[in-house]
Design a protein around this motif. Structure first.
Motif, PDB file in Angstrom:
ATOM      1  N   VAL A 137       0.877  -1.173   0.000  1.00  0.00           N
ATOM      2  CA  VAL A 137       0.000   0.000   0.000  1.00  0.00           C
ATOM      3  C   VAL A 137       0.910   1.218   0.000  1.00  0.00           C
ATOM      4  N   LEU A 138       0.678   2.129  -0.948  1.00  0.00           N
ATOM      5  CA  LEU A 138       1.543   3.308  -1.075  1.00  0.00           C
ATOM      6  C   LEU A 138       0.746   4.573  -0.781  1.00  0.00           C
ATOM      7  N   LEU A 139       1.269   5.399   0.129  1.00  0.00           N
ATOM      8  CA  LEU A 139       0.666   6.716   0.354  1.00  0.00           C
ATOM      9  C   LEU A 139       1.621   7.768  -0.201  1.00  0.00           C
ATOM     10  N   PRO A 140       1.229   8.486  -1.254  1.00  0.00           N
ATOM     11  CA  PRO A 140       2.151   9.485  -1.830  1.00  0.00           C
ATOM     12  C   PRO A 140       2.481  10.623  -0.853  1.00  0.00           C
ATOM     13  N   GLY A 141       1.489  11.029  -0.027  1.00  0.00           N
ATOM     14  CA  GLY A 141       1.751  12.031   1.013  1.00  0.00           C
ATOM     15  C   GLY A 141       2.394  13.294   0.466  1.00  0.00           C
ATOM     16  N   ALA A 142       3.451  13.739   1.151  1.00  0.00           N
ATOM     17  CA  ALA A 142       4.087  15.022   0.811  1.00  0.00           C
ATOM     18  C   ALA A 142       4.654  15.043  -0.603  1.00  0.00           C
ATOM     19  N   ASN A 143       4.909  13.873  -1.195  1.00  0.00           N
ATOM     20  CA  ASN A 143       5.463  13.848  -2.558  1.00  0.00           C
ATOM     21  C   ASN A 143       4.566  14.562  -3.572  1.00  0.00           C
ATOM     22  N   MET A 144       3.269  14.674  -3.234  1.00  0.00           N
ATOM     23  CA  MET A 144       2.314  15.280  -4.178  1.00  0.00           C
ATOM     24  C   MET A 144       2.026  16.744  -3.853  1.00  0.00           C
ATOM     25  N   THR A 145       2.883  17.363  -3.043  1.00  0.00           N
ATOM     26  CA  THR A 145       2.600  18.747  -2.611  1.00  0.00           C
ATOM     27  C   THR A 145       3.639  19.741  -3.129  1.00  0.00           C
ATOM     28  N   ILE A 146       4.358  19.382  -4.178  1.00  0.00           N
ATOM     29  CA  ILE A 146       5.467  20.232  -4.614  1.00  0.00           C
ATOM     30  C   ILE A 146       4.937  21.437  -5.403  1.00  0.00           C
ATOM     31  N   ALA A 147       5.358  22.623  -4.997  1.00  0.00           N
ATOM     32  CA  ALA A 147       4.858  23.846  -5.622  1.00  0.00           C
ATOM     33  C   ALA A 147       5.783  24.270  -6.757  1.00  0.00           C
ATOM     34  N   GLY A 148       5.174  24.867  -7.776  1.00  0.00           N
ATOM     35  CA  GLY A 148       5.944  25.347  -8.930  1.00  0.00           C
ATOM     36  C   GLY A 148       7.074  26.280  -8.522  1.00  0.00           C
ATOM     37  N   GLU A 149       6.806  27.153  -7.528  1.00  0.00           N
ATOM     38  CA  GLU A 149       7.859  28.114  -7.110  1.00  0.00           C
ATOM     39  C   GLU A 149       9.042  27.393  -6.492  1.00  0.00           C
ATOM     40  N   GLU A 150       8.758  26.245  -5.847  1.00  0.00           N
ATOM     41  CA  GLU A 150       9.863  25.503  -5.224  1.00  0.00           C
ATOM     42  C   GLU A 150      10.767  24.903  -6.294  1.00  0.00           C
ATOM     43  N   VAL A 151      10.150  24.391  -7.349  1.00  0.00           N
ATOM     44  CA  VAL A 151      10.954  23.855  -8.456  1.00  0.00           C
ATOM     45  C   VAL A 151      11.739  24.997  -9.105  1.00  0.00           C
ATOM     46  N   ALA A 152      11.061  26.125  -9.302  1.00  0.00           N
ATOM     47  CA  ALA A 152      11.722  27.276  -9.929  1.00  0.00           C
ATOM     48  C   ALA A 152      12.918  27.724  -9.099  1.00  0.00           C
ATOM     49  N   ALA A 153      12.755  27.728  -7.777  1.00  0.00           N
ATOM     50  CA  ALA A 153      13.863  28.144  -6.903  1.00  0.00           C
ATOM     51  C   ALA A 153      15.038  27.182  -7.044  1.00  0.00           C
ATOM     52  N   ALA A 154      14.734  25.881  -7.116  1.00  0.00           N
ATOM     53  CA  ALA A 154      15.814  24.896  -7.246  1.00  0.00           C
ATOM     54  C   ALA A 154      16.542  25.074  -8.573  1.00  0.00           C
ATOM     55  N   LEU A 155      15.767  25.242  -9.646  1.00  0.00           N
ATOM     56  CA  LEU A 155      16.379  25.344 -10.977  1.00  0.00           C
ATOM     57  C   LEU A 155      17.051  26.699 -11.196  1.00  0.00           C
ATOM     58  N   GLY A 156      16.764  27.639 -10.304  1.00  0.00           N
ATOM     59  CA  GLY A 156      17.413  28.956 -10.385  1.00  0.00           C
ATOM     60  C   GLY A 156      18.920  28.838 -10.303  1.00  0.00           C
ATOM     61  N   ALA A 157      19.391  27.786  -9.653  1.00  0.00           N
ATOM     62  CA  ALA A 157      20.836  27.593  -9.495  1.00  0.00           C
ATOM     63  C   ALA A 157      21.430  26.766 -10.628  1.00  0.00           C
ATOM     64  N   ALA A 158      20.578  26.311 -11.566  1.00  0.00           N
ATOM     65  CA  ALA A 158      21.075  25.408 -12.621  1.00  0.00           C
ATOM     66  C   ALA A 158      21.786  26.186 -13.726  1.00  0.00           C
ATOM     67  N   GLN A 159      22.658  25.445 -14.436  1.00  0.00           N
ATOM     68  CA  GLN A 159      23.331  26.022 -15.600  1.00  0.00           C
ATOM     69  C   GLN A 159      22.958  25.214 -16.828  1.00  0.00           C
ATOM     70  N   ALA A 160      23.025  25.882 -17.981  1.00  0.00           N
ATOM     71  CA  ALA A 160      22.793  25.143 -19.233  1.00  0.00           C
ATOM     72  C   ALA A 160      23.754  23.957 -19.278  1.00  0.00           C
ATOM     73  N   GLY A 161      23.242  22.813 -19.683  1.00  0.00           N
ATOM     74  CA  GLY A 161      24.081  21.611 -19.736  1.00  0.00           C
ATOM     75  C   GLY A 161      23.928  20.722 -18.515  1.00  0.00           C
ATOM     76  N   ASP A 162      23.355  21.264 -17.431  1.00  0.00           N
ATOM     77  CA  ASP A 162      23.021  20.409 -16.291  1.00  0.00           C
ATOM     78  C   ASP A 162      21.921  19.438 -16.716  1.00  0.00           C
ATOM     79  N   ILE A 163      21.680  18.444 -15.862  1.00  0.00           N
ATOM     80  CA  ILE A 163      20.660  17.440 -16.174  1.00  0.00           C
ATOM     81  C   ILE A 163      19.468  17.616 -15.236  1.00  0.00           C
ATOM     82  N   PHE A 164      18.273  17.524 -15.796  1.00  0.00           N
ATOM     83  CA  PHE A 164      17.053  17.475 -14.986  1.00  0.00           C
ATOM     84  C   PHE A 164      16.432  16.107 -15.203  1.00  0.00           C
ATOM     85  N   VAL A 165      16.020  15.465 -14.119  1.00  0.00           N
ATOM     86  CA  VAL A 165      15.385  14.153 -14.251  1.00  0.00           C
ATOM     87  C   VAL A 165      14.163  14.088 -13.344  1.00  0.00           C
TER      88      VAL A 165
END
Ligand code: ADP
Length: 288
Positions: A104-132
């Motif tokens: 039995v799987l409960l996704p829980g907090a995994n399903m609460t990720i906000a767009g701004e949080e992803v944007a903040a993380a990728l703010g530090a990325a450089q061209a050529g980095d990998i996103f997965v």
């Protein structure tokens, strides 16, 4: 360079039982173990053990201290893992005497990720980095579009398979990794073979047989090292994490596939998910 992984972090609760309980039955467990799980976390651990610099993007809730400490111990960057009230994603896994399981799987907090949080993380990325990313969180499509626009190479692991979600991700992906069952499901859903999906590189993993790479020059088969499999949990995540770490180091696709095949073969000889993923030195010392 850096690998940004938008992915799940779970606590796996593993209960040994004499048999999988029947409807309405209460059964005592004979053994219990708790561990780090989730496809996302396993991929981050594999890429970090391979020597990659990994920034995990995700969210956890209550009771995640142990799994976060484990991730940190493997060298996974956790500065973009958000903390929530409410439950951490978790799996209740019952394993019977024959090794069969029911989960039995409960996704829980995994399903609460906000767009701004992803944007903040990728703010530090450089061209050529990998996103997965994989299919155990929300927000993959927006995140992949953002990563692509920022010049990152977008890799998508189409698991767990869900036809609508996977089809929606295809236009954003530069590299698609899926197992043979998922490849068949995708062909059924889209009517298109792996080399006709419009994704530059597609890798279909085929268990003990190895993988097929559908790249710019057509299809190429790579066989897996022969091993005696003991626990295939996390084999696909190990393959993907090592592949991306190899690519991130500047290896070509063939070399990175070779490294990933050796890592995944070694993983299946060992019990456990994250804990069973081999270190780079162990992979380099293993037969190819
Ligand atoms: P998943 O774990 O996602 O279902 P696969 O079963 O295709 O995907 O396994 C992923 C990869 O793990 C394979 O491509 C292979 O490299 C490796 N692998 C899995 N099972 C074995 C095995 N029995 N022997 C050697 N390598 C294996």
């Amino acid at each position: 360079m850096t690998i940004f992984n938008l992915g799940s972090i779970n606590v796996d609760h593993v209960y040994q039982v004499p048999r999988i309980p029947a409807l309405g039955e209460t059964l005592a467990s004979t053994d219990y173990a708790q561990g780090l799980g989730g496809k996302g976390a396993n991929l981050s651990v594999a890429a970090a053990k391979a020597g990659g610099r990994v920034v995990h993007v995700g969210a956890v809730g209550e009771g995640a201290e142990r799994v976060l400490a484990e991730l940190e111990g493997y060298g996974v960057g956790l500065e973009h893992v958000a903390r929530r009230e409410g439950p951490t994603g978790h799996a209740v896994i019952t394993v019977d005497a024959g090794g069969e399981n029911a989960i039995v799987l409960l996704p829980g907090a995994n399903m609460t990720i906000a767009g701004e949080e992803v944007a903040a993380a990728l703010g530090a990325a450089q061209a050529g980095d990998i996103f997965v990313t994989q299919n155990e969180t929300n927000g993959q499509e927006d995140a992949a579009a953002r990563a692509s626009a920022a010049g990152l190479r977008v890799c998508y692991c189409a698991a767990p398979f869900e036809a609508g979600a996977v089809s929606a991700m295809l236009p954003h992906a530069d590299l698609l990794i899926l197992n043979a069952v998922e490849a068949a499901q995708l062909q059924e859903a889209t009517g298109r073979a792996p080399d006709a999906l419009g994704v530059a590189d597609v890798i279909v993993t085929r268990g003990a047989e190895g993988v097929t790479w559908y790249g710019p020059e057509g299809a190429a088969e790579f066989s897996a090292p022969k091993v005696t499999a003991r626990d295939t949990t996390g084999a696909g995540d190990t393959f993907a994490g090592y592949l991306l770490a190899g690519l991130d180091e500047g290896q070509g696709m063939e070399a990175a596939i070779g490294l990933a095949l050796r890592a995944a073969a070694l993983k299946v000889t060992r019990p456990g998910a994250a804990a069973g993923i081999p270190l780079r030195g162990e992979v380099e010392a293993s037969p190819s």
